[in-house]
Design an enzyme around this catalytic site. Structure first.
Site, PDB file in Angstrom:
ATOM      1  N   HIS A  89      22.569 -11.714  11.995  1.00 54.26           N
ATOM      2  CA  HIS A  89      23.119 -10.844  10.927  1.00 54.26           C
ATOM      3  C   HIS A  89      23.546 -11.730   9.758  1.00 54.26           C
ATOM      4  O   HIS A  89      24.579 -12.388   9.802  1.00 54.26           O
ATOM      5  CB  HIS A  89      24.326 -10.050  11.437  1.00 54.26           C
ATOM      6  CG  HIS A  89      24.870  -9.085  10.422  1.00 54.26           C
ATOM      7  ND1 HIS A  89      25.086  -7.754  10.702  1.00 54.26           N
ATOM      8  CD2 HIS A  89      25.247  -9.248   9.135  1.00 54.26           C
ATOM      9  CE1 HIS A  89      25.555  -7.150   9.623  1.00 54.26           C
ATOM     10  NE2 HIS A  89      25.683  -8.042   8.657  1.00 54.26           N
ATOM     11  N   HIS A 126      23.561 -12.252   5.265  1.00 55.22           N
ATOM     12  CA  HIS A 126      23.312 -11.845   3.872  1.00 55.22           C
ATOM     13  C   HIS A 126      22.908 -13.075   3.074  1.00 55.22           C
ATOM     14  O   HIS A 126      23.699 -14.003   2.927  1.00 55.22           O
ATOM     15  CB  HIS A 126      24.567 -11.221   3.251  1.00 55.22           C
ATOM     16  CG  HIS A 126      25.030  -9.996   3.973  1.00 55.22           C
ATOM     17  ND1 HIS A 126      24.613  -8.725   3.635  1.00 55.22           N
ATOM     18  CD2 HIS A 126      25.847  -9.852   5.048  1.00 55.22           C
ATOM     19  CE1 HIS A 126      25.165  -7.851   4.470  1.00 55.22           C
ATOM     20  NE2 HIS A 126      25.912  -8.504   5.336  1.00 55.22           N
ATOM     21  N   LEU A 127      21.659 -13.066   2.578  1.00 50.81           N
ATOM     22  CA  LEU A 127      21.172 -14.203   1.775  1.00 50.81           C
ATOM     23  C   LEU A 127      21.198 -13.921   0.280  1.00 50.81           C
ATOM     24  O   LEU A 127      21.020 -14.839  -0.513  1.00 50.81           O
ATOM     25  CB  LEU A 127      19.734 -14.565   2.172  1.00 50.81           C
ATOM     26  CG  LEU A 127      19.525 -15.427   3.407  1.00 50.81           C
ATOM     27  CD1 LEU A 127      18.032 -15.704   3.594  1.00 50.81           C
ATOM     28  CD2 LEU A 127      20.298 -16.737   3.331  1.00 50.81           C
ATOM     29  N   ARG A 128      21.347 -12.623  -0.110  1.00 57.41           N
ATOM     30  CA  ARG A 128      21.310 -12.238  -1.528  1.00 57.41           C
ATOM     31  C   ARG A 128      19.949 -12.583  -2.136  1.00 57.41           C
ATOM     32  O   ARG A 128      18.962 -12.686  -1.434  1.00 57.41           O
ATOM     33  CB  ARG A 128      22.454 -12.898  -2.324  1.00 57.41           C
ATOM     34  CG  ARG A 128      23.828 -12.848  -1.660  1.00 57.41           C
ATOM     35  CD  ARG A 128      24.316 -11.460  -1.349  1.00 57.41           C
ATOM     36  NE  ARG A 128      25.734 -11.460  -1.002  1.00 57.41           N
ATOM     37  CZ  ARG A 128      26.320 -10.498  -0.315  1.00 57.41           C
ATOM     38  NH1 ARG A 128      25.617  -9.473   0.139  1.00 57.41           N
ATOM     39  NH2 ARG A 128      27.611 -10.548  -0.062  1.00 57.41           N
ATOM     40  N   LYS A 182      18.342  -1.206   9.075  1.00 53.42           N
ATOM     41  CA  LYS A 182      19.801  -1.222   9.016  1.00 53.42           C
ATOM     42  C   LYS A 182      20.356   0.135   8.616  1.00 53.42           C
ATOM     43  O   LYS A 182      19.952   0.723   7.622  1.00 53.42           O
ATOM     44  CB  LYS A 182      20.252  -2.280   7.990  1.00 53.42           C
ATOM     45  CG  LYS A 182      21.751  -2.440   7.847  1.00 53.42           C
ATOM     46  CD  LYS A 182      22.390  -3.102   9.047  1.00 53.42           C
ATOM     47  CE  LYS A 182      23.917  -3.020   8.989  1.00 53.42           C
ATOM     48  NZ  LYS A 182      24.528  -4.138   8.287  1.00 53.42           N
ATOM     49  N   HIS A 238      25.857  -0.556  11.056  1.00 53.85           N
ATOM     50  CA  HIS A 238      27.211  -0.862  10.557  1.00 53.85           C
ATOM     51  C   HIS A 238      28.106   0.230  11.131  1.00 53.85           C
ATOM     52  O   HIS A 238      28.113   1.355  10.637  1.00 53.85           O
ATOM     53  CB  HIS A 238      27.248  -0.874   9.023  1.00 53.85           C
ATOM     54  CG  HIS A 238      28.597  -1.225   8.477  1.00 53.85           C
ATOM     55  ND1 HIS A 238      28.857  -2.406   7.812  1.00 53.85           N
ATOM     56  CD2 HIS A 238      29.786  -0.568   8.540  1.00 53.85           C
ATOM     57  CE1 HIS A 238      30.138  -2.447   7.483  1.00 53.85           C
ATOM     58  NE2 HIS A 238      30.721  -1.339   7.904  1.00 53.85           N
ATOM     59  N   HIS A 251      28.405  -6.690  13.931  1.00 56.84           N
ATOM     60  CA  HIS A 251      29.763  -7.205  13.716  1.00 56.84           C
ATOM     61  C   HIS A 251      30.851  -6.373  14.406  1.00 56.84           C
ATOM     62  O   HIS A 251      31.702  -5.768  13.773  1.00 56.84           O
ATOM     63  CB  HIS A 251      30.082  -7.406  12.235  1.00 56.84           C
ATOM     64  CG  HIS A 251      29.589  -6.314  11.310  1.00 56.84           C
ATOM     65  ND1 HIS A 251      29.808  -4.990  11.521  1.00 56.84           N
ATOM     66  CD2 HIS A 251      28.876  -6.405  10.158  1.00 56.84           C
ATOM     67  CE1 HIS A 251      29.264  -4.304  10.540  1.00 56.84           C
ATOM     68  NE2 HIS A 251      28.691  -5.126   9.712  1.00 56.84           N
ATOM     69  N   ASP A 283      27.278 -12.593   9.833  1.00 61.04           N
ATOM     70  CA  ASP A 283      27.643 -11.724   8.704  1.00 61.04           C
ATOM     71  C   ASP A 283      28.120 -12.562   7.518  1.00 61.04           C
ATOM     72  O   ASP A 283      28.972 -12.108   6.745  1.00 61.04           O
ATOM     73  CB  ASP A 283      28.700 -10.688   9.113  1.00 61.04           C
ATOM     74  CG  ASP A 283      28.800  -9.536   8.108  1.00 61.04           C
ATOM     75  OD1 ASP A 283      27.868  -9.380   7.280  1.00 61.04           O
ATOM     76  OD2 ASP A 283      29.804  -8.807   8.144  1.00 61.04           O
ATOM     77  N   HIS A 303      30.030 -14.179  -1.958  1.00 57.89           N
ATOM     78  CA  HIS A 303      30.341 -13.534  -3.244  1.00 57.89           C
ATOM     79  C   HIS A 303      30.860 -14.627  -4.173  1.00 57.89           C
ATOM     80  O   HIS A 303      31.576 -15.528  -3.726  1.00 57.89           O
ATOM     81  CB  HIS A 303      31.442 -12.483  -3.072  1.00 57.89           C
ATOM     82  CG  HIS A 303      31.010 -11.264  -2.325  1.00 57.89           C
ATOM     83  ND1 HIS A 303      30.297 -10.239  -2.916  1.00 57.89           N
ATOM     84  CD2 HIS A 303      31.199 -10.891  -1.039  1.00 57.89           C
ATOM     85  CE1 HIS A 303      30.062  -9.294  -2.003  1.00 57.89           C
ATOM     86  NE2 HIS A 303      30.594  -9.666  -0.857  1.00 57.89           N
ATOM     87  N   ALA A 310      34.347  -7.519  -0.351  1.00 54.93           N
ATOM     88  CA  ALA A 310      34.441  -7.840   1.077  1.00 54.93           C
ATOM     89  C   ALA A 310      33.348  -8.833   1.449  1.00 54.93           C
ATOM     90  O   ALA A 310      32.201  -8.671   1.038  1.00 54.93           O
ATOM     91  CB  ALA A 310      34.288  -6.573   1.900  1.00 54.93           C
TER      92      ALA A 310
HETATM   93  C1  NCD Z   1      28.848  -7.514   3.333  1.00 57.60           C
HETATM   94  C2  NCD Z   1      28.296  -7.907   1.978  1.00 57.60           C
HETATM   95  O1  NCD Z   1      29.029  -8.468   1.150  1.00 57.60           O
HETATM   96  O2  NCD Z   1      27.107  -7.663   1.722  1.00 57.60           O
HETATM   97  N1  NCD Z   1      30.268  -7.664   3.327  1.00 57.60           N
HETATM   98  C3  NCD Z   1      31.049  -7.863   4.412  1.00 57.60           C
HETATM   99  O3  NCD Z   1      32.273  -7.856   4.281  1.00 57.60           O
HETATM  100  N2  NCD Z   1      30.529  -8.065   5.592  1.00 57.60           N
HETATM  101  C4  NCD Z   1      28.426  -6.141   3.629  1.00 57.60           C
HETATM  102  C5  NCD Z   1      28.510  -5.787   5.076  1.00 57.60           C
HETATM  103  O4  NCD Z   1      27.739  -6.279   5.890  1.00 57.60           O
HETATM  104  O5  NCD Z   1      29.350  -4.975   5.439  1.00 57.60           O
HETATM  105 ZN    ZN Z   2      26.850  -7.680   6.955  1.00 56.19          ZN
END
Ligand code: NCD
Ligand code: ZN
Length: 353
Positions: A17, A19-21, A107, A145, A183, A256, A260, A272
């Protein structure tokens, strides 16, 4: 007297899990994950979201290009792509995704649950029915989620309510559908996943293993400890540690990691997400070591995930050594910076280069 382990070699782990953006942020973070992991499940919550195989293929191409620029050897890291389920995802789109060979999950974000989830699902059992049916047929996992978004439900109860309102009816309607409860953050979630019938798995983050909700408020409000689902109370953290270290193959690693820019976290309404890709295995090793269960790390990090997804184990190994790792205060992130989780602190484990 039990001997102290000072070095630990594992089959190369995966992050189930991540996030690479995109763009400059992708370029800044992708090397961190490739250094630690052989594969990662790439979350589709871009703007606009990755809703079909064509978009997933294009995103995969941008990730491969970023890996090359970051100097990652070809084949050393494989992104496992996902689609973002919407009310409009068709069964035909699921078939196309399966046939692509590079889409490994879909997802489910309940609409409004978290960052970029405004395109999420409002009618799971109605409009998403044909897509779920097709996923069940093809063995394509649904990555969930697991939080309700009803503002009337207390933030800390949203996972528990989701189990009753969505997970139990979902499993009843699609008993053979592979589902990953992403998560996991509560004892309620651990109990549900442990006992549920059918192909159910769950990812657990390093931050939910290491911290409880006090961390968000220690000495003042600390935005870099704020993620969704939010950190919970200590009893829940203990249940997660117990599950992750139990050897139960339903539980596996998913960071996860969600970068940011610093300014978007440190403002009146901060985003978040915790950035943990940099030091993921150091964090997990610290958590497992805290309960004397380093022996269970390889199963959780390297074996249980591939077994659930029906993929081979990675070739090669990584080695962790008991040696202080000082977490940097911040790292470059495009034209901004990102603050890694527990910045400025020291961990007792370090990944050997
Ligand atoms: C994730 C995000 O910033 O993309 N943020 C997080 O707090 N985990 C989104 C997500 O997976 O809920
Ligand atoms: Zn996530």
């Amino acid at each position: 007297m039990p001997s102290v382990i000072d070095s630990l070699t594992l089959i190369r782990p995966d992050d189930w899990h991540l996030h690479l953006r995109d763009g400059a942020v992708l370029q800044a973070v992708v090397g961190d994950t490739a250094r630690q992991f052989g594969r990662a499940i790439i979350m589709p919550n871009l703007k606009p979201p990755v809703v079909n195989a064509e978009l997933a293929g294009a995103y995969r191409g941008r990730i491969m290009a970023a890996l090359a620029v970051a100097g990652v050897e070809p084949g050393a890291f494989t992104p496992l792509m996902t689609l973002y389920l919407t009310d409009n995802t068709s069964a035909a789109e699921i078939t196309r995704a399966v046939e692509s060979g590079f889409v490994h999950g879909v997802k489910l974000y309940p609409a409004g649950a978290t960052t970029n989830s405004d395109a999420g699902v409002t009618d799971l059992f109605g409009r998403c029915g044909p897509a779920l049916e097709a996923m069940q047929k093809h063995g394509l996992p649904l990555l969930v989620h697991g939080e309700v978004t009803d503002p009337a439900i207390d933030l800390f109860d949203r996972e528990a309510v989701f189990i009753d309102k969505v997970m139990i009816p979902l499993r009843r309607a699609f008993p053979a559908l592979k589902v990953v409860f992403e998560h996991l953050t509560t004892k309620n979630g651990v109990d549900y996943v442990t006992d549920a019938e059918g192909p159910v798995g769950a990812t657990i983050t390093a931050h939910h293993l290491l911290y409880n909700r006090n961390a968000i408020f220690q000495g003042g409000i600390r935005p870099h400890w704020y993620c969704l689902p939010v950190l919970k109370r200590e009893t829940h953290r203990l249940a997660l540690v117990e599950a992750a270290t139990s050897g139960n193959t339903r539980f596996f690693l998913g960071t996860d990691s969600a970068p940011h820019p610093r300014g978007l976290k440190e403002q009146a309404c901060g985003c978040a997400g915790c950035y943990t890709a940099l030091h993921a295995m150091e964090l997990y090793a610290t958590a497992f070591d805290s309960v004397g269960r380093l022996d269970a790390l390889e199963g959780f990090a390297s074996r249980h995930g591939p077994a659930f997804y029906g993929l081979p184990l990675n070739q090669g190994t990584i080695t962790l050594e008991r040696s202080a790792y000082d977490i940097p205060q911040e790292l470059p992130l495009g034209d901004s910076t990102v603050v890694p989780l527990a910045a400025g602190e020291s961990l007792p484990w370090r990944l050997k280069a």
